[in-house]
Write an enzyme that holds these catalytic residues in place. Sequence first.
Site, PDB file in Angstrom:
ATOM      1  N   ASN A  22      13.723 -30.058  28.061  1.00  0.00           N
ATOM      2  CA  ASN A  22      14.984 -29.711  27.515  1.00  0.00           C
ATOM      3  C   ASN A  22      16.044 -29.639  28.460  1.00  0.00           C
ATOM      4  OD1 ASN A  22      14.000 -29.384  25.091  1.00  0.00           O
ATOM      5  ND2 ASN A  22      13.361 -27.429  25.051  1.00  0.00           N
ATOM      6  N   ARG A  48       3.647  -6.142  32.442  1.00  0.00           N
ATOM      7  CA  ARG A  48       2.593  -5.403  32.674  1.00  0.00           C
ATOM      8  C   ARG A  48       1.337  -6.222  33.372  1.00  0.00           C
ATOM      9  NH1 ARG A  48       0.808  -3.958  26.842  1.00  0.00           N
ATOM     10  NH2 ARG A  48       2.189  -5.527  26.419  1.00  0.00           N
ATOM     11  N   GLY A  74       6.849 -16.923  31.757  1.00  0.00           N
ATOM     12  CA  GLY A  74       5.582 -17.434  31.164  1.00  0.00           C
ATOM     13  C   GLY A  74       5.299 -18.843  31.339  1.00  0.00           C
ATOM     14  N   ASP A  75       6.265 -19.802  31.494  1.00  0.00           N
ATOM     15  CA  ASP A  75       5.885 -20.888  31.760  1.00  0.00           C
ATOM     16  C   ASP A  75       5.545 -21.272  33.262  1.00  0.00           C
ATOM     17  OD1 ASP A  75       6.537 -21.901  29.479  1.00  0.00           O
ATOM     18  OD2 ASP A  75       8.778 -22.003  29.989  1.00  0.00           O
TER      19      ASP A  75
END
Length: 308
Positions: free
Chosen positions: A10, A218, A247-248
């Site tokens: 993207n 966390r 996260g990726d």
Amino acid sequence: MSVTVVGSVNEDVLVAVDRLPGRGETVVGRSVTRAPGGKGANQAAAAGLLGPGVHMVGRVGEDAAGDRQLAALAGSRVNVSRVHRTPGLPTGTATIPVEEGSGENLIVVAPGANEALSPADVDVEPVHRADVLLLQLEVPLETVQAAATAAGGTVVLTPAPPRALPDGLLSRVDVLVPNEHELVQLAGAAPGDRTPAELAALARGLGVRAVVVTLGARGALVVPSGDGPALLQEALAVDAVDTTGAGDCFTGALAQGLAGGADLAGAVRYAVAAAALSTTGPGARGALPGDDDVRAVLDRVPTATEVG
């Protein structure tokens, strides 16, 4: 060692805002920036900067955005020979308001050419021979399942955006990497705060070999296969600027750790360090670290603790 990513490519449109909007609310953006994105391409770029042998399988449009995304991936040491141009469809886009100060964000994706990625596209050597195959759910589910079936190495799946997964797919996954909300949805549980032990119980109920639950600032929860104890791996403390794509980056780093021979706990320790460093700059790839950067801070990552 090799890592292949099958997934979305993207162009991100980042909008800086004083605060994120609520449902039905309009807020005024302070600036707009275009940046490379897509969960698949972000994971590939993170993995490529951390080590060699990374391949991307995906689709872009025959447009300027596609040119920019191919160049960005190649600049991150990713082999893009299996990223195909798609006539008649634009390159996928994601609009991302980012809150000043906290770095928190919202993401709205228009898939474009990603929707045309087919099972035939993934029946290729980089999928068959990869030590680790990374998958997400921003391309057609039948294509994700075909890639998992064709894989010869370790299959890692990020179940995002969340949706019901067929048993045939879960049975091919070696490591499932949901965030806390995705785990709850996959488990069919009610929303709400849960302790690490409660999250571990939900993860074990999915019937997947191993689960790594990302917990943002966390850290991550490691739920191994078999009867071994779950481990809570706390995050590396940093001054976060933008959490987009963290996260990726985590998953790309996890894949490189596993491809390099680390056990799951060791790969997660490496991944939380990489993900934390990635939040110190703007955009999904503005601060992706290299391997030397991550190893320089590993001794600052807290020791994982067993979850009762």
